[in-house]
Design an enzyme around this catalytic site. Structure first.
Site, PDB file in Angstrom:
ATOM      1  CG  HIS A  18      21.910  29.888  33.992  1.00  0.00           C
ATOM      2  ND1 HIS A  18      22.407  31.164  33.985  1.00  0.00           N
ATOM      3  CD2 HIS A  18      20.905  29.887  34.916  1.00  0.00           C
ATOM      4  CE1 HIS A  18      21.726  31.913  34.858  1.00  0.00           C
ATOM      5  NE2 HIS A  18      20.813  31.166  35.422  1.00  0.00           N
ATOM      6  CD1 TRP A  70      21.145  45.763  35.410  1.00  0.00           C
ATOM      7  CD2 TRP A  70      23.252  45.327  36.060  1.00  0.00           C
ATOM      8  NE1 TRP A  70      21.839  46.950  35.417  1.00  0.00           N
ATOM      9  CE2 TRP A  70      23.124  46.715  35.810  1.00  0.00           C
ATOM     10  CE3 TRP A  70      24.481  44.822  36.484  1.00  0.00           C
ATOM     11  CZ2 TRP A  70      24.202  47.592  35.963  1.00  0.00           C
ATOM     12  CZ3 TRP A  70      25.549  45.694  36.651  1.00  0.00           C
ATOM     13  CH2 TRP A  70      25.405  47.055  36.391  1.00  0.00           C
ATOM     14  CE1 TYR A 123      26.010  42.524  38.791  1.00  0.00           C
ATOM     15  CE2 TYR A 123      27.914  43.205  40.081  1.00  0.00           C
ATOM     16  CZ  TYR A 123      26.545  43.069  39.946  1.00  0.00           C
ATOM     17  OH  TYR A 123      25.716  43.492  40.959  1.00  0.00           O
ATOM     18  NE  ARG A 147      28.687  39.843  40.970  1.00  0.00           N
ATOM     19  CZ  ARG A 147      27.741  39.834  41.908  1.00  0.00           C
ATOM     20  NH1 ARG A 147      26.802  38.910  41.870  1.00  0.00           N
ATOM     21  NH2 ARG A 147      27.721  40.739  42.864  1.00  0.00           N
TER      22      ARG A 147
HETATM   23  P1  A3P Z   1      24.464  39.813  44.947  1.00  0.00           P
HETATM   24  O1  A3P Z   1      23.965  38.546  45.538  1.00  0.00           O
HETATM   25  O2  A3P Z   1      25.959  39.948  45.051  1.00  0.00           O
HETATM   26  O3  A3P Z   1      23.759  41.020  45.459  1.00  0.00           O
HETATM   27  P2  A3P Z   1      21.715  36.656  38.697  1.00  0.00           P
HETATM   28  O4  A3P Z   1      20.779  37.686  38.193  1.00  0.00           O
HETATM   29  O5  A3P Z   1      22.660  36.123  37.664  1.00  0.00           O
HETATM   30  O6  A3P Z   1      21.004  35.613  39.483  1.00  0.00           O
HETATM   31  O7  A3P Z   1      22.697  37.422  39.697  1.00  0.00           O
HETATM   32  C1  A3P Z   1      22.213  37.969  40.901  1.00  0.00           C
HETATM   33  C2  A3P Z   1      23.184  39.019  41.389  1.00  0.00           C
HETATM   34  O8  A3P Z   1      23.023  40.212  40.606  1.00  0.00           O
HETATM   35  C3  A3P Z   1      22.892  39.402  42.831  1.00  0.00           C
HETATM   36  O9  A3P Z   1      24.158  39.773  43.378  1.00  0.00           O
HETATM   37  C4  A3P Z   1      21.964  40.572  42.637  1.00  0.00           C
HETATM   38  O10 A3P Z   1      21.849  41.415  43.752  1.00  0.00           O
HETATM   39  C5  A3P Z   1      22.622  41.288  41.465  1.00  0.00           C
HETATM   40  N1  A3P Z   1      21.696  42.162  40.734  1.00  0.00           N
HETATM   41  C6  A3P Z   1      20.389  41.922  40.438  1.00  0.00           C
HETATM   42  N2  A3P Z   1      19.868  42.956  39.782  1.00  0.00           N
HETATM   43  C7  A3P Z   1      20.847  43.870  39.639  1.00  0.00           C
HETATM   44  C8  A3P Z   1      20.895  45.173  39.048  1.00  0.00           C
HETATM   45  N3  A3P Z   1      19.828  45.715  38.491  1.00  0.00           N
HETATM   46  N4  A3P Z   1      22.071  45.830  39.090  1.00  0.00           N
HETATM   47  C9  A3P Z   1      23.149  45.295  39.664  1.00  0.00           C
HETATM   48  N5  A3P Z   1      23.157  44.063  40.253  1.00  0.00           N
HETATM   49  C10 A3P Z   1      22.021  43.370  40.247  1.00  0.00           C
END
Ligand code: A3P
Length: 327
Positions: A137, A80, A225, A159
């Site tokens: 990361h 995101w 987040y 988060r």
């Molecule tokens: P969930 O598994 O709780 O749905 P990262 O991008 O750091 O790998 O984190 C992934 C998490 O961010 C996932 O959480 C994913 O669904 C959520 N995510 C991805 N894109 C997003 C967006 N545009 N807005 C909000 N959450 C998002």
């Protein structure tokens, strides 16, 4: 590509052999390096994350003062944040037209293709990936020195650890189609709460960047987040300002902020990154869709037992004691 990465692995062979090693998620070994655990040979969006790649990034990355780095513990909202920062910084270059589905890169490719991770083989062997906006990361204290010395801007997204854990557990299991190698929630919980998870302990990861944001507020922005979900408008404006791309009054008046929020919304990105778009997925490469599961705050309550919640809450409370980190 493989030969270059093989050379990097060879270069750090002796150093890696001295590191503490532990079995972690899905029979994956993790190595402890500078206080954090790193997985080995883990394919993630077509790029290989490994402890050697972290070492190579530390030695080789030459950051420019104008470079921006997006940092996070995995599953904290990296995708995101990548989309938002990319959309903000390129907004005069690309037209956002959700209806035509043609012009903006985020309407056709993954945010991970727009913003590369620096500690991956694909980045290390192809420095042309450096387009001024990169992600990592790597914990704050292990960042390549040139990122700090050049005064680069860093944006961190944090988060709630319970939601990170549940997201991570789904993600790790989603990496492999073979149910026999999947890891149970209970086993994963023990690993995660003991801190021996890839890029863990999560609390130390968060604290490192949080402290840096207090010490160098003009260089390190600490986002949350949950806050981004609650008040995206304010957070996006704040992010744009920090990045040096503030929204003008006219842009605000004509709905540019809302346009970017919509472009980067979970629903839109999930739609764009639907499975089998390029048809070349293998079980060891994370597909684009794996990054879009639910995108909700507090979903962990649907998976964790009361005891698990108490354990993680207790650790988090103790670790973040005296620090202004909302969870
Ligand atoms: P969930 O598994 O709780 O749905 P990262 O991008 O750091 O790998 O984190 C992934 C998490 O961010 C996932 O959480 C994913 O669904 C959520 N995510 C991805 N894109 C997003 C967006 N545009 N807005 C909000 N959450 C998002």
């Amino acid at each position: 590509r493989n030969a270059k990465m093989a050379a990097i692995i060879e270069r750090y062979k002796d150093k890696v052999s001295t590191l503490p090693k532990q079995e972690s998620w899905m029979n994956m070994d993790v190595y402890k390096y500078q206080g954090f655990w790193y997985h080995q040979g883990f394919w993630y969006h077509g790029a290989n994350f490994s402890v050697e790649a972290v070492m190579a990034a530390q030695d080789d990355l030459k950051a420019k003062p104008t470079d921006v780095f997006l940092a996070s513990h995995p599953k904290s909202g990296t995708t995101w944040l990548k989309a938002l920062a990319y959309a903000i910084m390129t907004r005069t270059k690309f037209k956002i037209d959700l209806a035509s589905n043609l012009t903006h890169p985020l309407l056709t490719i993954s945010p991970h293709d727009c913003v590369p991770f620096i500690e991956t083989d694909s980045f290390l062997i192809n420095p042309s990936y450096n387009n001024g906006l990169m992600a990592t990361h790597i914990p704050y204290n292990s960042l390549p020195e040139s990122i700090i010395n050049s005064g680069c801007r860093i944006v961190y997204v944090c988060r709630n650890p319970k939601d990170v854990f549940v997201s991570f557990w789904h993600f790790i299991n989603g990496l492999n189609d073979d149910a026999s190698t999947s890891v149970s929630l209970k086993d994963a919980f023990e690993i995660f709460s003991s801190g021996i998870s890839p890029h863990g302990p999560i609390w130390d990861h968060v604290i490192g960047y949080h402290k840096a944001s207090l010490e160098r507020p003009d260089k390190v922005l600490f986002l949350n987040y949950e806050e981004m979900q609650k008040d995206a408008n304010n957070e996006v404006k704040n992010l744009a300002k920090f990045l040096g791309y503030p929204f003008t009054e006219e842009e605000e008046a004509t709905g540019k902020v809302e346009e970017i929020i919509k472009l980067c919304s979970f629903d839109n990105l999930r739609e764009v990154n639907k499975p089998n778009k390029d048809g070349d997925e293998t079980s060891t490469v994370v597909s684009d869709e794996a990054f879009f599961r639910k995108g909700k705050v507090g979903d962990s309550i649907n998976y964790l037992t009361t005891e698990m919640i108490q354990i993680l809450d207790k650790i988090t409370k103790e670790k973040y004691d005296g620090l202004d980190i909302s969870i």
